[in-house]
Design an enzyme around this catalytic site. Structure first.
Site, mmCIF file in Angstrom:
data_model
loop_
_atom_site.group_PDB
_atom_site.id
_atom_site.type_symbol
_atom_site.label_atom_id
_atom_site.label_comp_id
_atom_site.label_asym_id
_atom_site.label_seq_id
_atom_site.Cartn_x
_atom_site.Cartn_y
_atom_site.Cartn_z
ATOM 1 N N LYS A 178 30.465 32.127 13.659
ATOM 2 C CA LYS A 178 30.689 31.675 15.034
ATOM 3 C C LYS A 178 29.419 30.961 15.490
ATOM 4 O O LYS A 178 28.379 31.587 15.734
ATOM 5 C CB LYS A 178 30.985 32.892 15.929
ATOM 6 N N HIS A 306 43.424 32.403 13.040
ATOM 7 C CA HIS A 306 42.448 32.693 14.094
ATOM 8 C C HIS A 306 42.509 34.157 14.480
ATOM 9 O O HIS A 306 43.503 34.844 14.252
ATOM 10 C CB HIS A 306 42.790 31.803 15.291
#
Lengths: 408, 408
Positions: A178, A306
């Site tokens: 991330k 996701h």
């Protein structure tokens, strides 16, 4: 098999201080546990987004669901479809929790009920599994020090350490980072450090959550050619992504500019992305995700998956749907290792070599732990968090902080 | 629920001398009745295309199907997928009967078996019905005089008579004309005669099967503006259709230039058509047709349904799938009224006001009549027809005849 009741129980689960381009995770992530009772005695469960909005939506939709046959949900989907009614007739609509998310929660619970009733795993109700084990990727975060065992991770070196620990514990074969947290060139350095540490057999992905400009995205895509499996949402919008895609030697993936079926025609026409991140919570359910797989194959797009912070019910559902979608050829994202709480019996589901076997047993293959549910619900009641706000959480430590949106 | 056997029984069914741009229907249409036995005692049935090719394909696929769980067919679909293996490893491939058609026959039979086992109608296995009755259109043909009660129909006047009879008997609310038979302007006159006879509340469609040139198609589309609901395949190919579509005030539909998922990207990019005719036999099954519906909605295409000469098993399957596809908003095509034979118990399914209710009862809701099947199989053995050849049939009465292909 009639639905006789629909219950939604909000829970708050411990979440470490993970960073992203949006800010900082609060100490608790919010989820909602959904249950449908049926007149055949079986109860189906699902897990979805948390907080006020899903609760309001599920409550408003209750009358539409009770009395319905659990096998006959397509008409409900049509009814919930926002496009078909004026806003005042859609009390279940809530910011951040659109009709597809609402439908998904109900569908997953009904498919679980049908699976329990017929003795079949949910993936069998979707056409059957094409794989018995679902590979997941380690989801690496930069993070602040907190009340967890991971410590502060705000450097390339610390990120490599986090990755090493994730791989040791769970055996993940792919690493997703991330990004959008450190200055872009420092994230490039972090990805190179990961490659250096784990070698080319471990696919790497980076997701800056649209923090970067087109110029930065393009430059970094060129710099990381050969290092990344894909680059996810470097910059905002279909047009920005298309400009990057035109020159990027790395495939672009998205969970931001294509998050619903209606975004696909423009994405295809503009060639904005190569890979779509599916998410049955967001895309309208498990059948919808199978349909998304077909659509992506037809239009030459890859499919990945996701994740948000979630518990074992969501993980089981993700595993079933991933098993049933032939096109889902990338290791799936999951926040699951970051969550220490659980609402299913038997404790947390266990990864083997970075993969999760499709849970055996009927339905989703998991059982709700009612004591744990009660505890996590009490915690929800005891906190004043009612929606996710990573910006507000970040400003508690940095009052002037604002997210980068395509300007880094 | 393991499949323990797969049987394919070829049948020949009486077919009137119907005309199309390709030529003339032979006295018999060929179909194949497919049965899957399971280890739970239920037998599932399906109906598909007829003749040598499907038989060969089903026979070659038998080993791939036996032993498989009827709930787990997606892996079979992947295995059959032509793109994944060299031709010599695909013995089930047959001209005119590609992998999607083969998979469809197996899937329908397995869904019938699952429905029988669980006591659910097949449409419930697809997400549930959005409508209880499926409107069908009268399928009007120009035809030669033959051993049937319809007589010769080779003029506008006779076509109006045929339509009147179809409407009286079955109550059809829409009329589809198989064109490409008379000189184009005579077909325009026939459509006007139908409009004159039945008024604007009866939607009309014309399908010249790509017999016309782009210029003829464009001219006639303009002439029939306000008369036709849609114009189906006036001219060959995506490019030709796109040229017509650019100027046509009538939506263009297709069952010729878009007959598989892989044709859709180019059709979308070129804007060749507005409406896709689904057909679960051809598009890869019932789940695939649901997926096609979603895909069409996403890309702004309408969905209708195509038909070939068929019996009641196909009609039941068409009805179930049409019930489960929200996007299928046009009355479906069916040749059914032209067929006098049947292989299901209780005789032919009955239309009410032009519509067919979803058959009650589990599975497809129809039962195989084994005596009738044996009779129609004997008839197959007694004829030397092994594939459909409307050109050859037409040449029996007109040796110099050749089809118009985009040149009329």
């Amino acid at each position: 098999m009639r639905v006789t009741d629909l219950r939604a129980t909000p829970v708050a689960i411990a979440d470490p201080p993970l960073r992203s381009a949006f800010g900082l995770h609060a100490p608790f992530a919010l989820r909602t546990i959904v249950e449908v009772d049926t007149d055949e005695g079986v109860v189906g469960v699902a897990e979805t987004y948390g907080g006020d909005a899903p609760l309001r939506a599920l409550d408003a939709a209750r009358a539409l669901v009770i009395g319905r046959d659990a096998y006959r949900l397509t008409p409900l989907r049509v009814e919930l479809d926002a496009a078909r009614r004026p806003a005042e007739e859609r009390p279940w609509e809530a910011r951040g929790f659109a009709a597809p998310a609402l439908f998904s929660a109900i569908e997953v619970a009904c498919l679980d009920a049908i699976g329990r009733q017929t003795g079949r795993p949910v993936c069998d109700l979707l056409g059957g599994r094409v794989r018995d084990e679902i590979p997941f990727s380690a989801y690496l975060f930069f993070k602040h020090a907190g009340d967890d065992e991971w410590g502060e991770v705000m450097s390339a070196e610390a990120l490599v350490g986090e990755a090493r620990q994730m791989r040791e514990r769970y055996g993940f074969g792919s690493l997703k980072v991330k990004g959008g947290v450190l200055e872009p060139d420092r994230e490039v350095a972090a990805m190179r450090a990961l490659r250096e540490a784990f070698g080319p057999s471990v696919p790497l992905r980076l997701d800056p959550n649209a923090a970067w400009s087109v110029a930065t995205s393009t430059r970094i895509a060129e710099e990381l050619a050969g290092t990344l499996e894909y680059l996810e949402d470097p910059t905002p919008g279909l047009d920005g992504m298309a400009k990057v895609a035109e020159r990027s030697p790395i495939p672009l993936a998205t969970n931001m500019c294509v998050t619903a079926f209606e975004h696909l025609p423009a994405a295809v026409a503009k060639r904005s992305v190569s890979i779509v991140l599916s998410d049955h919570h967001m895309w309208g359910g498990m059948r919808a995700t199978v349909e998304l797989g077909r659509l992506c194959r037809v239009f030459g797009l890859g499919v990945s998956m996701h994740s948000n912070s979630h518990l074992g019910i969501s993980l089981a559902a993700m595993t079933h749907v991933a098993a049933a979608v032939p096109e889902l050829t990338y290791a799936c994202d999951t926040h699951y290792p970051w969550q220490t709480d659980e609402v299913i019996t038997g404790g947390k589901l266990r990864f083997h070599d970075g993969a999760l076997p499709v849970p055996p047993g009927p339905g989703l293959g998991v059982e709700l732990d009612r004591d744990a549910l009660a505890r996590l619900h009490e915690r929800y009641r005891g906190t004043d968090l009612r929606y996710r706000d990573d910006v507000a959480e970040m400003r508690k430590t940095d009052p002037d902080w604002r997210p980068h949106v395509g300007d880094w």
